[in-house]
Design an enzyme around this catalytic site. Sequence first.
Site, PDB file in Angstrom:
ATOM      1  CG  ASP A 103      26.287  50.608  43.448  1.00 23.11           C
ATOM      2  OD1 ASP A 103      25.269  51.241  43.148  1.00 23.11           O
ATOM      3  OD2 ASP A 103      26.302  49.370  43.612  1.00 23.11           O
ATOM      4  CG  ASP A 111      20.849  46.636  40.393  1.00 27.41           C
ATOM      5  OD1 ASP A 111      21.862  46.971  39.749  1.00 27.41           O
ATOM      6  OD2 ASP A 111      20.746  46.756  41.628  1.00 27.41           O
TER       7      ASP A 111
HETATM    8  C1  DGJ Z   1      23.834  47.636  43.176  1.00 28.36           C
HETATM    9  C2  DGJ Z   1      24.392  47.534  41.792  1.00 28.36           C
HETATM   10  O1  DGJ Z   1      23.508  48.029  40.859  1.00 28.36           O
HETATM   11  C3  DGJ Z   1      24.774  46.086  41.533  1.00 28.36           C
HETATM   12  O2  DGJ Z   1      25.177  45.916  40.206  1.00 28.36           O
HETATM   13  C4  DGJ Z   1      25.857  45.687  42.489  1.00 28.36           C
HETATM   14  O3  DGJ Z   1      26.997  46.443  42.240  1.00 28.36           O
HETATM   15  C5  DGJ Z   1      25.373  45.900  43.910  1.00 28.36           C
HETATM   16  N1  DGJ Z   1      24.852  47.206  44.128  1.00 28.36           N
HETATM   17  C6  DGJ Z   1      26.511  45.657  44.887  1.00 28.36           C
HETATM   18  O4  DGJ Z   1      26.178  45.967  46.166  1.00 28.36           O
END
Ligand code: DGJ
Length: 715
Positions: free
Chosen positions: A447, A516
């Site tokens: 991430d 997301d």
């Molecule tokens: C952003 C990601 O896109 C989410 O899926 C998740 O992993 C969060 N960060 C966790 O902090």
Amino acid sequence: MNNNPTYCLQGANSSLVLSISESGPYIQYWGSRLKQMNTEQLQSLDFRQTAPASAEHEAPICLTPTSSSGFFGQPGIQVLGDGFYLDLNFELDRISQQDNELQIYCLDRGNHIEIKYLLKMDTVHDLLSIQTEVKNNSQSKVQLIHCSSGCIPLPQTITKITSFAGRWANEFISQTTDIFSGSFVRENRRGRTSHDSFPGLLLRNNQCSEPVGQAYGFHLGWSGNHFARVERLPDGRLYLQMGELLTPGEMVLSQGESYQSPLLYGCFSASGLNGISQKFHGFVRQRILTAPQQQKLRPVHYNTWEAVYFKQDQQQLMLLAEQAASIGIERFVLDDGWFIGRRNDQVGLGDWQIDQQIYPQGLNPLIEKVNSLGMEFGLWIEPEMVNPDSSLYRQHPNWVLQSNNAPEILARNQLPLDLTRAEVQEYLFECIDALLVEYNIRYLKWDMNRDLHQPIQQNKEGKSFPVGHQHTIALYQLIDRIKANHPSVEIESCASGGGRLDFEILKRTDRVWTSDSNDALDRLKIQKGFSYFFPAEVMGSHIGPKKCHITGRTFDMDFRVSVAFFGHMGVEANLFELDETEKQQLKYAIKLHKAHRQLIHTGDLIRLETVQTAISFAIIATERTEALFCYTQIDTDSNSMPGRLYFLGLDLQSCYQLNLLWPLNTDDLNCIQTTTILEKIDGKTFSGEVLVNHGLQLPILNPGKSLIFYLKLLP
Ligand code: DGJ
């Protein structure tokens, strides 16, 4: 007649002719395949008379046009000496061709700057790539201010540009603009590929739509700052430039040093935008996704994020794992929240040790449980970041990237680490390597949750210099090193969703987290934008909770399934919140996805033209032996009855059995009780020509309802 030397690159359906002018090489022709390369004829048809009030010879649109050649558009290169301007003028030095690859060297003899171009035409996929390398052969330092990966003239019949906008949780939103006199410019300064400015453009003529017409597609393979410019010059000509967006001072070349631009990928299609996508998809599949693990079936994911967020509890997670396995999940991914002190997003980033309070015996008990249930284990990490509230930051406050002349900028309570520092790279490599050595982790979700606002370093004298370029390279090096040590571990590129998604990051990762947002309606549009460049198998696509956590909208299981079905499918919801019917639906959907994923992950995508209230597409096996067609009502129709679904792409000479695959229960597709066509046609046989040309009268569908048809060729 002008007799410039010419070179030809042949693709499956396109040809490119490169010619050499006094000001360097230029693309003379790029379009439909020419069987006979009659370059003399091409040249004689190009003669342009001197326009009024203009220079006697019009400057050609070279691969790197320069001001000194008389080009009034954006120069392809700009270089500063120590306090003076370099008046650049390149001449061909040498050129060599091997099959469909050209290496061209040009020299500015006065300033001792060399440019090397690498042009390749991938014959099978009809995909052109261009890279430009600039070398400083002078004795003094020079500063590269601007360098395009390539400048490409385009036919004047091109009238529309589609680019991609968006934001966090709503990426890949396409926007189409008419080409005008002047420059269309997109720039990204976020230090990653970005949610809002995907480095891809589609250019087409007025007659072009998804299935027909002429179009050009472009993509810059680069995960840092970038620009794209399309300009219609006052003399009517049109050109495109894309490249890295350099910050002044960022690219200083000492004697003998070079700068390599990112690769610019392009393709020409005479079969509409679908043709563009098929070329990009084929190229990604065969040239970018080359690791052996990418050839295996993509396992269905379970991701813990939207189920538990930071409230990780080993016992609960084991129970969740049992639930996940019981519905057919194949890979269990433990998201953010497993490392020391990480109870919320304000603390812990940088301290990549297991939180003993949650996992007293480390991660092994959970991993063993997951493995014993027949699932692989995956782990979330965010290596590039640090929270000020962390041991790492307290020990090394100087490891972060920030300005010393402006206030620090926090985003999601975190700061970016300076990956260009060897000690930072070493620390991160060791942390990740240790996790992969100790635990049976088959997958990393990598991430990256903030932009790089201040990609600046200070040297010993306190002088600042920008490191955006070096930082992107350093990220690639870190991932490459981890992959070299653990080649079979798969990596997902996630940057707050789809913030880092391009061909260069894809060379070293295995799939991407598309967005997301698991809002099925938004996802349809996001996934459509995504589909122009990337194939379904790398598109992380999850069935989220009934009420979307990002938009607050509620969608039933049928709809959420139909949207996630066409990517690398996963589930990201609290399985304990499902009622028995939903659980059974989900279990069946996963079984169906497994039965059809081979087709979804290898077939040809065809986006269908629809009314604005619908989105429809198909995935068809290359041999036309089977196909999936999906039609979704996204808004209320103005007519009382919808139109027809034409099964474009099927073989006209063959017969197919037509089955409604999804939803299982068609009772609530609309609010009326009259008989629908679905009951009458399910399981029946139709000829390809009837399905393609006559199509199917669609039933009335409420917004948020999808139909998935499966067509199987009959012997
Ligand atoms: C952003 C990601 O896109 C989410 O899926 C998740 O992993 C969060 N960060 C966790 O902090």
